[in-house]
Motif scaffolding. Structure first.
Motif, PDB file in Angstrom:
ATOM      1  N   VAL A 125       0.857  -1.198   0.000  1.00  0.00           N
ATOM      2  CA  VAL A 125       0.000   0.000   0.000  1.00  0.00           C
ATOM      3  C   VAL A 125       0.885   1.237   0.000  1.00  0.00           C
ATOM      4  CG1 VAL A 125      -1.970  -1.087   1.158  1.00  0.00           C
ATOM      5  CG2 VAL A 125      -0.171  -0.067   2.549  1.00  0.00           C
ATOM      6  N   GLY A 126       0.407   2.300  -0.628  1.00  0.00           N
ATOM      7  CA  GLY A 126       1.122   3.574  -0.600  1.00  0.00           C
ATOM      8  C   GLY A 126       0.907   4.229   0.752  1.00  0.00           C
ATOM      9  N   VAL A 127       1.975   4.757   1.345  1.00  0.00           N
ATOM     10  CA  VAL A 127       1.837   5.394   2.659  1.00  0.00           C
ATOM     11  C   VAL A 127       2.556   6.744   2.682  1.00  0.00           C
ATOM     12  CG1 VAL A 127       1.609   3.204   3.906  1.00  0.00           C
ATOM     13  CG2 VAL A 127       3.869   4.236   3.677  1.00  0.00           C
ATOM     14  N   MET A 128       2.128   7.573   3.611  1.00  0.00           N
ATOM     15  CA  MET A 128       2.834   8.833   3.855  1.00  0.00           C
ATOM     16  C   MET A 128       2.646   9.262   5.309  1.00  0.00           C
ATOM     17  SD  MET A 128       0.423  11.612   1.963  1.00  0.00           S
ATOM     18  CE  MET A 128       0.093  12.833   3.210  1.00  0.00           C
ATOM     19  N   GLU A 129       3.576  10.073   5.765  1.00  0.00           N
ATOM     20  CA  GLU A 129       3.539  10.599   7.129  1.00  0.00           C
ATOM     21  C   GLU A 129       2.439  11.666   7.224  1.00  0.00           C
ATOM     22  OE1 GLU A 129       5.784   9.335  10.088  1.00  0.00           O
ATOM     23  OE2 GLU A 129       7.075   9.480   8.326  1.00  0.00           O
ATOM     24  N   VAL A 130       1.581  11.591   8.224  1.00  0.00           N
ATOM     25  CA  VAL A 130       0.578  12.661   8.414  1.00  0.00           C
ATOM     26  C   VAL A 130       0.742  13.262   9.813  1.00  0.00           C
ATOM     27  CG1 VAL A 130      -1.119  11.638   6.826  1.00  0.00           C
ATOM     28  CG2 VAL A 130      -1.225  11.065   9.273  1.00  0.00           C
ATOM     29  N   ALA A 131       0.151  14.443  10.012  1.00  0.00           N
ATOM     30  CA  ALA A 131       0.190  15.080  11.329  1.00  0.00           C
ATOM     31  C   ALA A 131      -0.577  14.201  12.322  1.00  0.00           C
ATOM     32  CB  ALA A 131      -0.455  16.457  11.245  1.00  0.00           C
ATOM     33  N   ARG A 132      -0.076  14.135  13.563  1.00  0.00           N
ATOM     34  CA  ARG A 132      -0.729  13.251  14.544  1.00  0.00           C
ATOM     35  C   ARG A 132      -2.218  13.583  14.711  1.00  0.00           C
ATOM     36  NH1 ARG A 132       0.154   9.114  17.849  1.00  0.00           N
ATOM     37  NH2 ARG A 132       2.259   8.838  17.123  1.00  0.00           N
ATOM     38  N   GLU A 133      -2.555  14.860  14.640  1.00  0.00           N
ATOM     39  CA  GLU A 133      -3.975  15.218  14.830  1.00  0.00           C
ATOM     40  C   GLU A 133      -4.862  14.753  13.659  1.00  0.00           C
ATOM     41  OE1 GLU A 133      -1.444  17.374  14.731  1.00  0.00           O
ATOM     42  OE2 GLU A 133      -1.980  19.266  13.755  1.00  0.00           O
ATOM     43  N   HIS A 134      -4.246  14.250  12.592  1.00  0.00           N
ATOM     44  CA  HIS A 134      -5.046  13.784  11.443  1.00  0.00           C
ATOM     45  C   HIS A 134      -5.146  12.265  11.333  1.00  0.00           C
ATOM     46  CE1 HIS A 134      -4.126  17.827   9.267  1.00  0.00           C
ATOM     47  NE2 HIS A 134      -5.059  17.939  10.203  1.00  0.00           N
ATOM     48  N   THR A 135      -4.599  11.540  12.317  1.00  0.00           N
ATOM     49  CA  THR A 135      -4.609  10.068  12.181  1.00  0.00           C
ATOM     50  C   THR A 135      -6.031   9.511  12.079  1.00  0.00           C
ATOM     51  OG1 THR A 135      -4.504   9.816  14.574  1.00  0.00           O
ATOM     52  CG2 THR A 135      -2.404   9.679  13.374  1.00  0.00           C
ATOM     53  N   SER A 136      -6.994  10.216  12.648  1.00  0.00           N
ATOM     54  CA  SER A 136      -8.371   9.692  12.652  1.00  0.00           C
ATOM     55  C   SER A 136      -9.033   9.791  11.277  1.00  0.00           C
ATOM     56  CB  SER A 136      -9.201  10.428  13.693  1.00  0.00           C
ATOM     57  OG  SER A 136      -9.173  11.799  13.410  1.00  0.00           O
ATOM     58  N   ARG A 137      -8.299  10.279  10.286  1.00  0.00           N
ATOM     59  CA  ARG A 137      -8.861  10.315   8.923  1.00  0.00           C
ATOM     60  C   ARG A 137      -8.377   9.142   8.064  1.00  0.00           C
ATOM     61  NH1 ARG A 137      -7.270  16.505   7.263  1.00  0.00           N
ATOM     62  NH2 ARG A 137      -8.228  17.533   9.064  1.00  0.00           N
ATOM     63  N   TYR A 138      -7.424   8.362   8.584  1.00  0.00           N
ATOM     64  CA  TYR A 138      -6.730   7.375   7.737  1.00  0.00           C
ATOM     65  C   TYR A 138      -6.658   5.991   8.374  1.00  0.00           C
ATOM     66  CZ  TYR A 138      -4.793  11.589   5.510  1.00  0.00           C
ATOM     67  OH  TYR A 138      -4.633  12.791   4.865  1.00  0.00           O
ATOM     68  N   GLY A 139      -6.284   5.008   7.550  1.00  0.00           N
ATOM     69  CA  GLY A 139      -5.802   3.733   8.074  1.00  0.00           C
ATOM     70  C   GLY A 139      -4.340   3.949   8.452  1.00  0.00           C
ATOM     71  N   ILE A 140      -3.967   3.569   9.675  1.00  0.00           N
ATOM     72  CA  ILE A 140      -2.619   3.871  10.181  1.00  0.00           C
ATOM     73  C   ILE A 140      -1.836   2.575  10.414  1.00  0.00           C
ATOM     74  CG2 ILE A 140      -1.339   4.914  12.134  1.00  0.00           C
ATOM     75  CD1 ILE A 140      -2.664   7.053  10.446  1.00  0.00           C
ATOM     76  N   LEU A 141      -0.538   2.641  10.078  1.00  0.00           N
ATOM     77  CA  LEU A 141       0.324   1.460  10.173  1.00  0.00           C
ATOM     78  C   LEU A 141       0.923   1.288  11.568  1.00  0.00           C
ATOM     79  CD1 LEU A 141       0.211   1.746   7.081  1.00  0.00           C
ATOM     80  CD2 LEU A 141       2.654   1.228   7.028  1.00  0.00           C
ATOM     81  N   ASP A 142       0.963   0.039  11.995  1.00  0.00           N
ATOM     82  CA  ASP A 142       1.838  -0.352  13.085  1.00  0.00           C
ATOM     83  C   ASP A 142       3.091  -0.859  12.360  1.00  0.00           C
ATOM     84  OD1 ASP A 142       3.050  -1.228  15.312  1.00  0.00           O
ATOM     85  OD2 ASP A 142       1.521  -2.705  15.873  1.00  0.00           O
TER      86      ASP A 142
END
Ligand code: UTP
Length: 308
Positions: A176-193
């Motif tokens: 999957v394509g991924v990119m770094e986002v601002a911590r306050e925006h994590t609730s908009r995305y699927g986030i990787l462990d």
């Protein structure tokens, strides 16, 4: 002795399926596009233009450049314009021909890239991205495939999907394509462990859909580009409704971890979230500034407004 008859067969020495090239792409366009209402009341979000080309066409061109030949659009209500866009328009072509508008005619004819086919299937109810992908199951069959979300517009020298396809060719796994986002925006995305990291390539240890910032395992977010193995369909078919009352692709992907290799690739290029008004506006500025016929005019307009 190994008998290799075709890319879809197995060798007699090795029962693993042999490499299959990624040649099909699913483009889900069944969403309601509520953030762009009323523009999207009768017109699909994916037909919104960036400069003079609809978002969906950028996605198709990117995919075709990565070797995709078969496109499966998962459509919903008010999506007829997408079928019309990729269809031949005899009347329009005839008029342009009569007027001698050769350049425009060539542009219209180039909408559907050479050697590609378009298929449409309908998502009755917009039950989420995972459900939209599941609707393409019969048309994909038993081979790896790409998913592109047209409202994620990615401007890069090397087409973004090509970057993912190259990893799939090396690993035969999911990517999957991924990119770094601002911590306050994590609730908009699927986030990787995050598991291991090797340059831009990240082994995925876990996935969480739309976590609150304090619960997010990292700031590495999935953007709208995927290459998935067909096993995803089994997981999607078993899926329950997840975050936001929708069948989430992220939840089904999470259940594939531990099977075939699963990587996130930090993509090269700039991503514009065109499902969001500011992202869409920014994309228009960025793409217009690259155009010889528009750059000076756009700069002048931006300067005028910046001063006011
Ligand atoms: P979004 O999350 O942007 O949702 O979908 P949306 O409905 O399009 O837009 P908003 O949030 O209401 O403004 C991401 C992608 O997944 C597709 C959308 O068409 C978009 O390309 N999608 C989403 C589906 O095909 N079906 C769905 O049920 C949901």
């Amino acid at each position: 002795m190994a008998v290799i008859a075709s890319a879809n067969f197995v060798t007699m020495e090795d029962s693993r399926p042999m490499t299959k090239r990624v040649r099909k792409a699913v483009i889900p366009v069944g969403g309601l596009g509520t953030r762009f209402l009323p523009a999207t009341k009768a017109m699909p979000k994916e037909m919104l233009p960036v400069v003079d080309k609809p978002l969906i066409q950028y996605a198709v061109e990117e995919a075709a450049a990565a070797g995709i030949e078969d496109f499966i659009f998962v459509t919903g209500r008010a999506k007829q314009a997408i079928e019309d866009h990729f269809d031949v328009s005899f009347e329009l072509e005839h008029i342009l021909e009569r007027r001698g508008a050769t350049e425009r005619l060539d542009e219209v004819r180039a909408v559907c890239p050479a050697n590609t086919r378009m298929a449409y299937t309908r998502q009755g109810d917009p039950l989420g991205l995972g459900h939209a992908v599941l609707c393409a199951r019969e048309l994909i069959g038993d081979e790896p495939f790409a998913v592109l979300l047209a409202d994620d517009l990615i401007k890069s020298d090397r087409p973004c999907l090509q970057q993912l396809v190259e990893i799939n060719e090396q690993t035969q796994g999911n990517v999957v394509g991924v990119m770094e986002v601002a911590r306050e925006h994590t609730s908009r995305y699927g986030i990787l462990d995050i598991g291991d990291e090797d340059g831009d390539l990240v082994t995925i240890a876990g996935l969480v859909e739309k976590p609150a910032p304090r619960n997010a395992p990292s700031r590495l977010a999935i953007i709208g580009r995927y290459v998935l193995r067909p096993e995803i369909f089994e997981h999607l078919a078993e899926s329950q409704v997840g975050a936001g009352g929708e069948i989430q692709l992220t939840d089904a992907m999470a259940r594939m971890i531990g099977g075939a290799p699963f990587h996130g690739l930090r993509i090269e290029g700039r991503r514009f979230d065109c499902g969001d008004k500011l992202g869409f506006f920014e994309a228009n500025v960025a793409y217009a500034l690259q155009r010889d016929d528009l750059a000076d005019g756009i700069r002048r307009i931006l300067n005028d407004y910046a001063g006011s």
